[in-house]
Design a protein around this motif. Sequence first.
Motif: not given
Length: 431
Positions: A115-120
């Motif tokens: 998800d672009d809004a969340w990083t790993k």
Amino acid sequence: QKKSKKSSETLTFKRPEGMHREVYALLYSDKKDAPPLLPSDTTQGYRTVKAKLGSKKVRPWKWMPFTNPARKDGAMFYHWRRAAEEGKDYPFARFNKTVQVPVYSEQEYQMYLHDDAWTKAETDHLFDLARRFDLRFVVIHDRYDHQQFKKRSVEDLKERYYHICAKLANIRAAPGTDLKIPVFDAGHERRRKEQLERLYNRTPEQVAEEEYLIQELRKIETRKKEREKRTQDLQKLITAADTTTEQRRAERKAPKKKLPQKKETEKPAVPETAGIKFPDFKSAGVTLRSQRMKLPSSVGQKKIKALEQMLMELGVDLNPMPTEEIVQMFNELRSDLVLLYELKQAFANCEYELQMLRHRYEALAKAGSIGPLSAEGAHPDAQAGLGIEEGKGDVKDQIIDVVGAPLTPNSVRRKVGGAEQGALRSPTQMP
């Protein structure tokens, strides 16, 4: 001889003179003992069963160590325990319930969970807190690292977590199986909390206004039910009058040789509220015809007096000769007169309500709240009902909902004069 004298003395102990038997029974028991200073229970029953000690061997207890499976640090504790339970698991370990938080691989994250809004790193931090605090998202939000990562709300954390759980459940499920995928609506949760906050931040004036509006709504609903009930009663009276008229015409046109049984079958069903329902005397034995002329107990005293007055105005004898034909005609006449009385009363009530509404409308028109009536007698703005403007602050005082209790013809004459005076009041002063 001495023993017999002592026993006779104890047996012949008498109650003091002037003392009631109940008081004496409270002071002394059967053994003539003095009353106890403290309350005590000497009854031998199931509540005071003595423990039978010494019948069995005592179970040995031992001071032994134990470990709690819920702890992962291997801490050792000690407590007293029965010697027969040595080596068994800690009994309270079965109450330790843990939440199974799913684990994903690097490949699964890149293929399905990106998800672009969340990083790993932020997603890993979220799932690590979920395992540590057993999905207590309020605690997770408090322990969340808002300095290193983006500031998130509780709804954002829940939405990301349950979205990943649903994705992993779809990927790992076997084909043809029914899945119970957890769904979280973040928008609904935000609106719910916002509404709850607005409800909590209300001022006392707003609370009082809401309670007032709720009371007014209940009054309007009660009046609406009364109107519907009165409309149904009026419709029953009209139907009964029409049915009675058609029945009289059919009886006049029918030939005289027609059997009475066929007449009963061809008679249309008349509602029970129409006129008077006289009882049928079908029991065996001798009965008088005058009993059939007796009014039933369901007719009130007010109707009986009005009925007698109408019979006197028509010049009909109140106690005629009770022949078969006269009894039948007299009962039919009284039933029709009662029906006519109820129709007149309903008509007077409708006239009174119509006049009250007309006076209220004229008063509101003079105050400038609504416009004048058109040529047809209706307001030009049909969609606006009675034309009450929405922009004015006293809208709740301009609501027209006039429904009174059922009136009698005599009470209508008294209240019409009061209605004419009430029409001259301002809209806010109307009842």
